[in-house]
Design a protein around this motif. Structure first.
Motif, PDB file in Angstrom:
ATOM      1  N   ALA A 173       9.592 -21.781 -36.593  1.00 34.59           N
ATOM      2  CA  ALA A 173       9.478 -22.286 -37.955  1.00 34.59           C
ATOM      3  C   ALA A 173       8.279 -21.572 -38.593  1.00 34.59           C
ATOM      4  O   ALA A 173       7.405 -21.072 -37.870  1.00 34.59           O
ATOM      5  N   PRO A 174       8.238 -21.464 -39.935  1.00 35.06           N
ATOM      6  CA  PRO A 174       9.136 -22.081 -40.913  1.00 35.06           C
ATOM      7  C   PRO A 174      10.361 -21.224 -41.213  1.00 35.06           C
ATOM      8  O   PRO A 174      10.405 -20.034 -40.906  1.00 35.06           O
ATOM      9  N   ILE A 175      11.346 -21.857 -41.854  1.00 39.58           N
ATOM     10  CA  ILE A 175      12.551 -21.181 -42.316  1.00 39.58           C
ATOM     11  C   ILE A 175      12.261 -20.665 -43.722  1.00 39.58           C
ATOM     12  O   ILE A 175      11.922 -21.441 -44.620  1.00 39.58           O
ATOM     13  N   LEU A 176      12.388 -19.362 -43.929  1.00 39.54           N
ATOM     14  CA  LEU A 176      11.996 -18.746 -45.197  1.00 39.54           C
ATOM     15  C   LEU A 176      13.184 -18.208 -45.991  1.00 39.54           C
ATOM     16  O   LEU A 176      13.003 -17.435 -46.924  1.00 39.54           O
ATOM     17  N   GLY A 177      14.400 -18.616 -45.629  1.00 39.70           N
ATOM     18  CA  GLY A 177      15.552 -18.235 -46.439  1.00 39.70           C
ATOM     19  C   GLY A 177      15.500 -18.914 -47.801  1.00 39.70           C
ATOM     20  O   GLY A 177      15.038 -20.050 -47.934  1.00 39.70           O
ATOM     21  N   VAL A 178      15.968 -18.218 -48.823  1.00 39.90           N
ATOM     22  CA  VAL A 178      16.066 -18.771 -50.173  1.00 39.90           C
ATOM     23  C   VAL A 178      17.490 -19.291 -50.345  1.00 39.90           C
ATOM     24  O   VAL A 178      18.456 -18.528 -50.251  1.00 39.90           O
ATOM     25  N   ALA A 179      17.622 -20.591 -50.570  1.00 40.22           N
ATOM     26  CA  ALA A 179      18.932 -21.259 -50.545  1.00 40.22           C
ATOM     27  C   ALA A 179      19.709 -20.978 -51.818  1.00 40.22           C
ATOM     28  O   ALA A 179      19.644 -21.737 -52.780  1.00 40.22           O
ATOM     29  N   THR A 180      20.472 -19.899 -51.809  1.00 39.27           N
ATOM     30  CA  THR A 180      21.224 -19.507 -52.998  1.00 39.27           C
ATOM     31  C   THR A 180      22.682 -19.950 -52.947  1.00 39.27           C
ATOM     32  O   THR A 180      23.416 -19.733 -53.908  1.00 39.27           O
ATOM     33  N   HIS A 181      23.114 -20.545 -51.841  1.00 40.90           N
ATOM     34  CA  HIS A 181      24.475 -21.082 -51.766  1.00 40.90           C
ATOM     35  C   HIS A 181      24.385 -22.537 -51.321  1.00 40.90           C
ATOM     36  O   HIS A 181      24.090 -22.821 -50.170  1.00 40.90           O
ATOM     37  N   PRO A 182      24.654 -23.494 -52.231  1.00 35.73           N
ATOM     38  CA  PRO A 182      24.430 -24.910 -51.907  1.00 35.73           C
ATOM     39  C   PRO A 182      25.353 -25.460 -50.833  1.00 35.73           C
ATOM     40  O   PRO A 182      25.070 -26.512 -50.268  1.00 35.73           O
ATOM     41  N   LEU A 183      26.458 -24.772 -50.519  1.00 36.76           N
ATOM     42  CA  LEU A 183      27.345 -25.253 -49.454  1.00 36.76           C
ATOM     43  C   LEU A 183      26.779 -25.006 -48.059  1.00 36.76           C
ATOM     44  O   LEU A 183      27.163 -25.676 -47.106  1.00 36.76           O
ATOM     45  N   TRP A 184      25.904 -24.055 -47.937  1.00 34.03           N
ATOM     46  CA  TRP A 184      25.393 -23.658 -46.632  1.00 34.03           C
ATOM     47  C   TRP A 184      24.849 -24.874 -45.884  1.00 34.03           C
ATOM     48  O   TRP A 184      24.054 -25.649 -46.431  1.00 34.03           O
TER      49      TRP A 184
END
Length: 953
Positions: free
Chosen positions: A150-161
């Motif tokens: 951790a940490p998770i640094l992805g940028v959440a651009t798809h709300p279904l993920w």
């Protein structure tokens, strides 16, 4: 590094390969109960395969094992010490133990659990993020597992993920700043006598994992260079700048290339461009996945060659449950007392859980005589000037001036599948990979009063009588997130219970999940929960919807029902979330969260209300120290925020911007800065931001960072986006239908001086600076560079045309001769029938054999080159392993289980990201500094333009 070098001199190639191998702890566990390390299995891995790392918890599956849900800190320490003692006996450095500690030390029984990252992001509070990272690191050190994935640094651009809740949201700036704060907190040195004294963060997942094409886990991502640079890289750069000690690559492919085998991404981008010098580990079975899942390697052996021999800069392979990577043929004691969930730890977790609560709807509560609703102005008068507009709770109580006084009797009807569940408040990675619904596994030995569910917390409120009907029941099993909530009470029962209550609290949610088991095709909350709210609304009593989900779910209009007076969202606040939500519902504190991700239920506003808390906030004008921002200077933006209510408030001020015009289509709104402030009752606080030109840069058409000169609009709340004629308000024509009004003064206009001018921003519009700081336009000097004369161009063109014509004439002549021969051949076919036919077939076969012979010859040549290349790959693998082991060994020595790592080798053959091509000898090195530091480009002057040593023509 000296210790790492000493180890290297003692170790064979097989030792180094083994040190790059990470196995799941299940590979060294004894059969049966109790769960313990099997010394024979462990020593085999150490002696035969020279194992370098272990990971995971023995309890990571979906169910308890041997009557337990996990090891406590003392049990973890005993197991890890056994491993380290065996490694020392076998002449190996300490093993590195890695574990998923994504919201606290979540695999250590008795550790303090925190909100998931998305909930923490709603606080917009970097100091809270750093404190959360420190607490996670402290508890992990106590368990002798100081390497945290951790940490998770992805940028959440798809709300279904399905892993949205594990991120810090959809904004690169927010993700970067919160992620860097967590890294700094995790790696902060421990207290006196703590061994290991430090813990190591692991930024993940590099890169693009959070952008699956269809929203499903592990689906490939297709990312343009601009998306990569502007959206997905800034958080990782911020973590590198913060000194993160390790990184994990991601499961998926980017533009068709698996990340684990990509030299361009892992060497050229991560190592060379971002400057990462720490340890790089794969995600679960990713080297094997090159063969099994991605299908780019024809065998497991080729997969290893592709991942390591391909110079991807990997240091460690998370194998994790076989011996496919490690065989040579393929080329301290802790004095911590443990994590006892102290009062200070619990207070931090409770504060973090409170910060996750975001008020999405707060309808005016007031009623005139006879029950008719009144408007906002009358409601404000009813509540008193500056009295606060406490929202829907006014129907039975207002938050008292003193939280210890003013309670009044109320009957509450509580329902919904998440109302009485700590597991649904906590989400995945809680005790087990897919989380747990057994509250005892989360509480451990602590009393229930320390971490109550929402139902338990509401029942503890003095003077309240709380009835509870579940309404419906979720499946409660892993891999069932698409199932609907099954009705458990009849509609008649629900309506009768709601009618008897003063207010109804409906707590909606979803079963815990992560990764593939959490895949969805539709963001809609299941029909069972939607129907439950509609049935409750038919009773006519005020309803508060409480949403505890890992993704922004669609409610299909139930949030807009007139009976639904309030909607609160908390993105998985953890086991302290029940008490935090109850505090918000009864008015013990003001909700202060801001949405870190787009939501179908937009934060609503009436008149001057912000609807971000029960009380009213007032913004003053947005003031700028200057109307023009120079390229190398700064402008200060400030706004006064007032709290006229009688309660202290936490509030996050957001500064947005949008360019009027840009060579690349400008964003409709872009977060440029934010600051969380405490507003005492009846106070006003000035919030200021420093803006630099680099804050407005973008990745241009020339494949480099650009600051374009032009006008931008600034505003301090998403509800204040400029509207109206373009000429008057400058700029934003893409607007949401839900935009609100009010606080129009909290807007400003700014002119930004950039690197180029005009809408073109092409090569002829670029600016450079000489040694004295004077600007000049590159395009002007390009015209002065000597070039071919017009006569030369004409002669060259004539010669090229003559040659092309000659070739074409020859081709026509050959074609005519072949046509004549074909005509004769066809005539013979007509005469001779089968003989001619046979002749044609034989000729065709002969030609085919000739062609294939040439192909076979080429392939044989390539095969010979391949054998030669194979030798080269073997040599490069040795170099790569040596560099990787230096990082790994250095990491193991300095932490006892992990510490600082050395720098990896740089390959000149790998494309260097972000370096623009030379323009007539003038080149500016790109600067990826997401904190907006000043940067002056270095001038490269060609000899023909040089006047003296430090000046160009």
């Amino acid at each position: 590094m000296a210790a790492a070098t000493l180890w290297l001199t003692r170790m064979s190639a097989a030792d180094k390969i083994g040190q790059m191998t990470q196995l799941d702890i299940s590979m060294v566990l004894a059969d049966g109960c109790p769960l313990r390390i099997d010394d024979a299995k462990l020593r085999r891995q150490l002696r035969v395969h020279r194992l370098g790392s272990l990971l995971n918890s023995p309890f990571s599956g979906t169910d308890p094992r041997c009557g337990s849900s996990g090891w406590n800190a003392s049990e973890w320490r005993a197991s890890v010490e056994h491993v380290q003692a065996a490694a020392a006996d076998e002449g190996l450095p300490p093993l590195i133990y890695g574990i998923d500690s994504v919201h606290g030390a979540s695999y250590c029984r008795g550790a303090t659990l925190l909100p998931q990252q998305l909930g923490l992001a709603a606080s917009f509070d970097e100091s809270l993020a750093a404190a959360s990272g420190w607490l996670t690191g402290k508890d992990s050190r106590a368990a002798a597992t100081p390497w945290m994935f951790a940490p998770i640094l992805g940028v959440a651009t798809h709300p279904l993920w399905p892993r949205v809740y594990e991120t810090f949201g959809e904004d690169p700036l927010l993700v970067a700043r919160m992620g860097a704060a967590v890294v700094e907190g995790m790696q902060r040195r421990g207290g006196e006598g703590e061994i290991p004294a430090r813990a190591a963060a692991c930024m993940k997942h590099f890169v693009g994992y959070s952008a699956p094409r269809n929203g499903h886990d592990r689906e490939g991502a297709w990312l343009s260079r601009r998306e990569l640079e502007q959206t997905y890289l800034p958080p990782f750069q911020a973590a590198v700048d913060a000194g993160v000690q390790s990184a994990m690559e991601s499961y998926q492919e980017v533009n068709g290339e698996p990340v684990v085998g990509s030299a361009a991404l892992l060497q050229g981008l991560l190592r060379e461009r971002l400057g990462f010098e720490g340890l790089l580990v794969t995600d679960w079975h990713e080297v094997g996945n090159l063969h099994d899942f991605h299908r780019v390697a024809r065998s497991p052996e080729e997969a290893v060659l592709l991942a390591i021999g391909g110079s991807s800069s990997l240091d460690m392979s998370m194998v994790p449950t076989d011996e496919s990577f490690s065989p040579p043929r393929q080329l301290t004691r802790s004095h911590c007392d443990g994590n006892d969930h102290s009062a200070s730890d619990a207070a931090l977790a409770h504060e973090a859980a409170r910060a996750t609560v975001t008020l999405l709807k707060n309808a005016p509560p007031c009623e005139a005589e006879g029950g008719a609703a009144v408007g906002v102005e009358e409601c404000d008068a009813y509540l008193g000037e500056g009295g606060g507009g406490c929202g829907w709770t006014e129907r039975w109580r207002c938050p008292p001036t003193d939280p210890g006084q003013g309670d009044v009797a109320a009957d509450d009807g509580t329902t919904g599948p998440a109302a009485d569940s700590l597991g649904r408040l906590s989400g995945g990675w809680t005790a087990h990979w897919q989380g747990t619904l057994a509250d005892d596994e989360i509480r451990g030995s602590r009393p229930g009063a320390a971490t109550p569910t929402l139902l338990e917390a509401l029942r503890a409120v003095d003077g309240w009588e709380v009835d509870h009907l579940p309404g419906c029941s979720l499946p409660g099993t892993a891999f069932a997130v698409r199932s609907s909530c099954a009705q458990t009470n009849s509609s008649a029962e629900l309506i009768a219970a709601a009618a008897a209550a003063d207010v109804v609290v409906a707590c909606l949610g979803e079963d815990p999940h992560t990764e593939k088991p959490g895949d969805l095709d539709d963001l809609s909350l299941d029909a069972g929960q939607i129907d439950l709210v509609r049935v409750l609304a038919s009773a006519g009593k005020p309803i508060a919807l409480v949403l505890v989900t890992g993704r922004p779910r669609l409610l299909h209009g139930v949030e807009a029902l007139p009976q639904v007076n309030a909607v609160l969202q908390s993105f998985l606040p953890g086991p302290h979330g029940g008490a935090a939500l109850a505090d918000a519902l009864v008015g013990r504190f003001e909700p202060s969260g801001r949405l870190p991700i787009s939501h179908a239920v937009t934060q609503q506003c009436d008149g001057s209300r912000t609807c971000l808390s029960y009380s009213r906030l007032q913004y003053g004008p947005l003031l700028l120290s200057s109307g023009a921002l120079p390229r190398t200077g700064a402008v200060n933006a400030s706004v006064a925020v007032s709290n006229p209510s009688s309660l202290a408030l936490n509030h996050t001020v957001l500064l947005f911007a949008a360019a009027d015009f840009r060579r690349v289509v400008p964003e409709a709104q872009q977060l440029k800065a934010f600051r969380r402030v405490l507003l005492p009752a009846g106070s006003s606080v000035e919030v200021s931001f420093t803006l630099r030109a680099d804050d407005f840069r973008y990745w241009g058409l020339e494949e480099r960072w650009v600051v374009e000169s032009g006008d931008v609009s600034l505003w301090c709340d998403p509800l204040l986006r400029p509207k109206g004629p373009l000429a008057a308000l400058g700029a934003v024509t893409r607007r949401r239908a839900s935009e609100g009004g009010g606080m129009a003064a909290a807007r400003a206009r700014l002119y930004v001086e950039g690197d180029c001018r005009g809408a073109g921003c092409g090569a002829e519009g670029w600016w450079e600076r000489d040694a004295s700081g004077e600007r000049y336009e590159i395009g002007k000097y390009i015209a002065h560079v000597p070039g071919p004369s017009p006569a030369g161009v004409i002669a060259t063109t004539f010669l090229a045309g003559w040659l092309v014509g000659l070739i074409c004439a020859g081709g026509v002549w050959a074609c005519a001769r072949r046509g004549q021969a074909s005509g004769r051949g066809l005539g013979e076919v007509g005469k001779g029938g089968g003989g001619s036919s046979s002749s044609l077939v034989n000729t065709s076969w002969s030609t085919t054999l000739t062609q294939r012979g040439g192909e076979f010859g080429s392939q044989a040549c390539m095969l010979g080159a391949g054998f030669k290349q194979s030798h080269s790959i073997g040599s490069s693998m040795g170099s790569a392993m040596d560099a990787a082991f230096r990082r790994t060994c250095s990491s193991g020595i300095a932490l006892g289980a992990l510490a600082q790592s050395g720098s990896g080798a740089s390959l000149s053959s790998v494309a260097e990201y972000g370096r623009p091509a030379s323009i007539s000898g003038l080149r500016t090195e790109s600067n990826l500094n997401n904190r907006g530091d000043d940067h002056e480009a270095e001038l490269h002057c060609p000899p023909e333009l040089r006047i003296d040593e430090d000046k160009c023509l």
